[in-house]
Design a protein around this motif. Sequence first.
Motif, mmCIF file in Angstrom:
data_model
loop_
_atom_site.group_PDB
_atom_site.id
_atom_site.type_symbol
_atom_site.label_atom_id
_atom_site.label_comp_id
_atom_site.label_asym_id
_atom_site.label_seq_id
_atom_site.Cartn_x
_atom_site.Cartn_y
_atom_site.Cartn_z
ATOM 1 N N TYR A 1 0.835 -1.197 0.000
ATOM 2 C CA TYR A 1 0.000 0.000 0.000
ATOM 3 C C TYR A 1 0.868 1.244 0.000
ATOM 4 N N THR A 2 0.229 2.392 -0.126
ATOM 5 C CA THR A 2 0.906 3.669 0.021
ATOM 6 C C THR A 2 0.717 4.139 1.456
ATOM 7 N N GLU B 1 -2.984 12.468 -3.487
ATOM 8 C CA GLU B 1 -2.861 12.361 -4.951
ATOM 9 C C GLU B 1 -1.413 12.599 -5.351
ATOM 10 N N THR C 1 -6.692 9.729 0.845
ATOM 11 C CA THR C 1 -5.642 9.354 -0.094
ATOM 12 C C THR C 1 -4.964 10.588 -0.652
ATOM 13 N N LYS D 1 -10.101 2.655 -0.694
ATOM 14 C CA LYS D 1 -10.400 3.598 -1.769
ATOM 15 C C LYS D 1 -11.901 3.811 -1.945
ATOM 16 N N THR E 1 -3.032 4.821 2.998
ATOM 17 C CA THR E 1 -3.998 5.774 2.443
ATOM 18 C C THR E 1 -4.880 5.177 1.360
ATOM 19 N N ASP E 2 -4.422 4.121 0.692
ATOM 20 C CA ASP E 2 -5.211 3.526 -0.391
ATOM 21 C C ASP E 2 -5.817 2.181 0.002
#
Length: 340
Positions: A148-149, A340, A338, A182, A178-179
């Motif tokens: 993941y991020t 960007e 999330t 989603k 964060t993702d």
Amino acid sequence: MKLDKLYIGLLFTSASFMVGCSEYEDTETTSPQADANAIGANFAKETQTIKVAPDTKTFDITMNRVNPTGEKVINVKNVRIDNNFCNPATQFKFEDGKMSAKNVVNYDISKCTFQKPDTLTIKIDADAKDHIYGDGYLQTSVAFVVDYTWKDSIKTTAVDEYISSDKAPFPVTVQIATDYDKKKNKTTTLVRLPDYFKNAGKTTKDGAANIQFAVNNSDRKNPQLIWNISNNDFGGLKFNKDKIETGISHIVEGTGDEEDKTYDVYMKGLSISENTSSDASTTAETEEETIDVTYKLEYELYYKDDEGVEHYIDEATPKYSSEFTIKFPKTSDSITSTEE
């Protein structure tokens, strides 16, 4: 006489200059021309890393070319595929006028281990570049990893039985995936304490045991180690729960004439729970701006000898525990949005 000598000297200097210039006459050569049919197919990087989230099914590899004329098909060989995690196509197809072409690679996530890179190496089916001015490489190696991020979110401290016998706290960073959610339909938040043993000063290696778990979105309770979460969230992805690298070394002293031996220490994550007896544990109904929850992690540390037999680093203390309090902001979006 002096004037004559000066005049002769000037003539000699001029003659020398002209002779010197003549050495460079007729030495220019025409640069060789590239073959009109040469394609110049290449990969921009010799090595690259591709990271995908667990809910992704494919990734792309791009090939470039120097000559954009015409539709072209470039054959490639699969040189290496770790664990057979994918079966990439053996051709890249260029459209007329296009300088690049993509190969969409489908992978089997059930053959992948979370955060552990696998390698795919592909090579253009040629012994040398066919275009003398072509850039790039004939071969590329892709380090493919499912992860993941993660976003640094909260600073806290931990008290650990193994790290400090006097229970002195050490700094810990809390990260949020964060993702992970989603679609905003999960009821949990994915949390980790990165570089746990590095932050404690036990090693200088990055990634020295990432403590990863999920908590309820509402009250941040009911913690679960990541491999205990419903497998529907990860599509069959494997997790390394019994051999987590710590970056720590353990020395076994030799006896007699035997030399000391050094072994890598690994961690087994046993459990994580909410420590309800701690004064720091609160509920979501408090008037504070944060939801403070204290967690207790239990784990083992061991090494494998030359025969592959596991040994605790301290047979008298097979299990250790760590406690840490996380002050979660009450607004969930402040830590799960999330970037960007």
